[in-house]
Design a protein around this motif. Sequence first.
Motif, PDB file in Angstrom:
ATOM      1  N   PHE A  91      -7.575   5.061  -0.492  1.00 11.16           N
ATOM      2  CA  PHE A  91      -6.485   4.600  -0.238  1.00 11.16           C
ATOM      3  C   PHE A  91      -6.513   3.182   0.064  1.00 11.16           C
ATOM      4  N   SER A  92      -7.835   2.433   0.422  1.00 14.07           N
ATOM      5  CA  SER A  92      -7.672   1.006   0.783  1.00 14.07           C
ATOM      6  C   SER A  92      -7.597   0.358  -0.985  1.00 14.07           C
ATOM      7  N   TRP A  94      -3.939  -4.249  -2.336  1.00 14.94           N
ATOM      8  CA  TRP A  94      -4.888  -3.198  -1.705  1.00 14.94           C
ATOM      9  C   TRP A  94      -5.453  -4.138  -0.660  1.00 14.94           C
ATOM     10  N   SER A  95      -5.813  -5.191  -0.919  1.00 16.48           N
ATOM     11  CA  SER A  95      -6.476  -6.004  -0.036  1.00 16.48           C
ATOM     12  C   SER A  95      -5.462  -6.738   1.219  1.00 16.48           C
ATOM     13  N   ARG A  96      -4.411  -6.420   0.987  1.00 15.14           N
ATOM     14  CA  ARG A  96      -3.294  -6.983   2.145  1.00 15.14           C
ATOM     15  C   ARG A  96      -3.110  -8.532   1.904  1.00 15.14           C
ATOM     16  N   GLU A  97      -3.669  -8.980   0.766  1.00 18.68           N
ATOM     17  CA  GLU A  97      -3.549 -10.393   0.643  1.00 18.68           C
ATOM     18  C   GLU A  97      -2.238 -10.854   0.127  1.00 18.68           C
ATOM     19  N   TYR A  98      -1.510 -10.010  -0.554  1.00 13.99           N
ATOM     20  CA  TYR A  98      -0.347 -10.359  -1.334  1.00 13.99           C
ATOM     21  C   TYR A  98       0.810  -9.304  -1.029  1.00 13.99           C
ATOM     22  N   ASP A 100      -2.011  -0.196   7.046  1.00 15.82           N
ATOM     23  CA  ASP A 100      -3.050   0.194   7.881  1.00 15.82           C
ATOM     24  C   ASP A 100      -4.190   1.279   7.133  1.00 15.82           C
ATOM     25  N   ASN A 101      -5.150   0.592   6.812  1.00 17.87           N
ATOM     26  CA  ASN A 101      -6.008   0.990   6.063  1.00 17.87           C
ATOM     27  C   ASN A 101      -7.042   2.415   6.780  1.00 17.87           C
TER      28      ASN A 101
END
Length: 123
Positions: free
Chosen positions: A29-30, A53-57, A73-74
């Motif tokens: 999922f992450s 996927w990294s939540r950066e964007y 929330d991974n």
Amino acid sequence: QVQLVESGGGLVQAGGSLRLACAVSGRAFSSYGMGWFRQAPGKERVFVAGISWSREYTNYVDSVKGRFTISKDNDKNTVYLQMDSLKPEDTAVYYCAADRDYYALTRGAVDYWGKGTLVTVSS
């Protein structure tokens, strides 16, 4: 295989808030970019918000900027869409989406879709 199950839709008055959740089953999922799309009655399904996927964007359609917030929330394999200051024009079926290619997802090229949850905003 990835399965997406949305929850949290419902009826709310204009100016109110709702939080949608999308539970994701499957491995890795992450590593997926996630997004929310919506389809209003008689209209095409359109992109609303996305998170890499990294939540950066994160990305939002202009009409929801400043009102909606997407998060991921991974640990819980869940993606959320916090919707504040809702307007009648936000009424739609909201779909969760997942794809390994985040930028493709934001353009509507999606590998996995949920079945949708209905949000109705009354005036």
